[in-house]
Design a protein around this motif. Structure first.
Motif, PDB file in Angstrom:
ATOM      1  N   HIS A 141    -110.179 -15.714  25.588  1.00  0.00           N
ATOM      2  CA  HIS A 141    -109.626 -14.475  25.040  1.00  0.00           C
ATOM      3  C   HIS A 141    -110.005 -13.269  25.878  1.00  0.00           C
ATOM      4  CE1 HIS A 141    -107.816 -16.052  21.426  1.00  0.00           C
ATOM      5  NE2 HIS A 141    -108.856 -16.848  21.292  1.00  0.00           N
ATOM      6  N   SER A 142    -111.202 -13.266  26.445  1.00  0.00           N
ATOM      7  CA  SER A 142    -111.630 -12.128  27.260  1.00  0.00           C
ATOM      8  C   SER A 142    -110.775 -12.001  28.516  1.00  0.00           C
ATOM      9  CB  SER A 142    -113.109 -12.259  27.641  1.00  0.00           C
ATOM     10  OG  SER A 142    -113.313 -13.449  28.380  1.00  0.00           O
ATOM     11  N   LEU A 143    -110.306 -13.142  29.051  1.00  0.00           N
ATOM     12  CA  LEU A 143    -109.449 -13.108  30.235  1.00  0.00           C
ATOM     13  C   LEU A 143    -108.107 -12.462  29.905  1.00  0.00           C
ATOM     14  CD1 LEU A 143    -109.023 -13.950  33.200  1.00  0.00           C
ATOM     15  CD2 LEU A 143    -108.145 -16.119  32.346  1.00  0.00           C
ATOM     16  N   ASP A 145    -107.605 -10.138  27.880  1.00  0.00           N
ATOM     17  CA  ASP A 145    -107.763  -8.710  27.643  1.00  0.00           C
ATOM     18  C   ASP A 145    -107.661  -7.888  28.924  1.00  0.00           C
ATOM     19  OD1 ASP A 145    -108.019  -9.055  24.936  1.00  0.00           O
ATOM     20  OD2 ASP A 145    -110.202  -9.184  24.998  1.00  0.00           O
ATOM     21  N   SER A 146    -107.715  -8.519  30.068  1.00  0.00           N
ATOM     22  CA  SER A 146    -107.648  -7.759  31.315  1.00  0.00           C
ATOM     23  C   SER A 146    -106.221  -7.307  31.593  1.00  0.00           C
ATOM     24  CB  SER A 146    -108.174  -8.590  32.483  1.00  0.00           C
ATOM     25  OG  SER A 146    -107.204  -9.509  32.907  1.00  0.00           O
ATOM     26  N   GLN A 147    -106.100  -6.174  32.241  1.00  0.00           N
ATOM     27  CA  GLN A 147    -104.785  -5.623  32.572  1.00  0.00           C
ATOM     28  C   GLN A 147    -104.050  -6.536  33.535  1.00  0.00           C
ATOM     29  OE1 GLN A 147    -103.694  -3.119  30.923  1.00  0.00           O
ATOM     30  NE2 GLN A 147    -101.784  -2.788  31.974  1.00  0.00           N
ATOM     31  N   LEU A 148    -104.745  -7.126  34.477  1.00  0.00           N
ATOM     32  CA  LEU A 148    -104.119  -8.027  35.451  1.00  0.00           C
ATOM     33  C   LEU A 148    -103.532  -9.262  34.757  1.00  0.00           C
ATOM     34  CD1 LEU A 148    -103.510  -8.496  38.420  1.00  0.00           C
ATOM     35  CD2 LEU A 148    -105.734  -9.627  38.634  1.00  0.00           C
ATOM     36  N   ALA A 149    -104.257  -9.803  33.785  1.00  0.00           N
ATOM     37  CA  ALA A 149    -103.756 -10.962  33.044  1.00  0.00           C
ATOM     38  C   ALA A 149    -102.517 -10.594  32.232  1.00  0.00           C
ATOM     39  CB  ALA A 149    -104.840 -11.516  32.126  1.00  0.00           C
ATOM     40  N   ARG A 150    -102.508  -9.410  31.663  1.00  0.00           N
ATOM     41  CA  ARG A 150    -101.336  -8.962  30.901  1.00  0.00           C
ATOM     42  C   ARG A 150    -100.114  -8.822  31.805  1.00  0.00           C
ATOM     43  NH1 ARG A 150    -103.710  -4.365  26.814  1.00  0.00           N
ATOM     44  NH2 ARG A 150    -105.045  -5.781  25.651  1.00  0.00           N
TER      45      ARG A 150
END
Length: 189
Positions: A141-143, A145-150
């Motif tokens: 879940h923390s991954l 939350d990153s802008q790059l992942a989005r």
């Protein structure tokens, strides 16, 4: 008339304390879909009966201005009714003869996306749900939350939706449309 339909719908949603984000089933969904459909039809009809039409510069200004404002509106979480109104203005703008409109929306890719647009509409929500739940199970879940992942998930969602829509269009929608037209007595190649 088109903007009156949207204003009336916004009033009803406000009076009933409904939100467009929650309008996926039942009466709110039916009202949302009908009003959006009517708005699009009325804008299309208005663009076709106006003998003078939009001036090319007005067409480009409406198209790119509303597109820009829509992007800014989504970034700053503008109320849904405001975003729908901006999309209505966008529809009006692209109906005109602007050179920018023709360049952006008159190329082969844009025309093909328009042809499969109903299939995109049909599959997009399911694709988004599957990808969202799948990514939540596979990724931390923390991954997510990153802008790059989005950003990455946005492009994966976009590509998957277009691929699924193209398959649906060529395997189901287009053959079914041809069959129904032929059954109605009109031969279509």
């Amino acid at each position: 008339a088109a903007f009156f339909v949207l204003a009336l719908t916004a009033f009803i949603f406000h009076f009933q304390d409904w939100t467009i984000k929650a309008a996926w089933i039942g009466t709110p969904a039916l009202l949302r879909v009908i009003s959006e459909f009517l708005c699009g039809m009325l804008i299309y009809r208005a663009s076709r009966i106006d003998r003078h039409g939009l001036a090319p510069s007005v067409s480009d200004a409406l198209t790119f201005g509303s597109l820009f404002l829509f992007c800014i509106g989504t970034l700053f979480e503008l109320a849904d009714v405001g975003l729908i109104i901006l999309l209505a203005v966008l529809i009006l703008g692209v109906s005109g003869p602007g050179s920018g409109v023709r360049t952006l929306f008159g190329n082969r890719l844009a025309i093909w996306l328009g042809e499969i647009s109903y299939s995109i509409y049909v599959v997009h929500f399911t694709v988004l749900l599957i990808l969202r739940h799948g990514s939540e199970r596979v990724l931390l879940h923390s991954l997510l939350d990153s802008q790059l992942a989005r950003i990455g998930m946005f492009f994966v969602s976009l590509a998957t939706t277009v691929i699924a829509a193209a398959i649906l269009y060529y395997v189901v929608e287009n053959p079914t449309r041809r069959y129904l037209r032929n059954a109605a007595g009109k031969f279509v190649i």
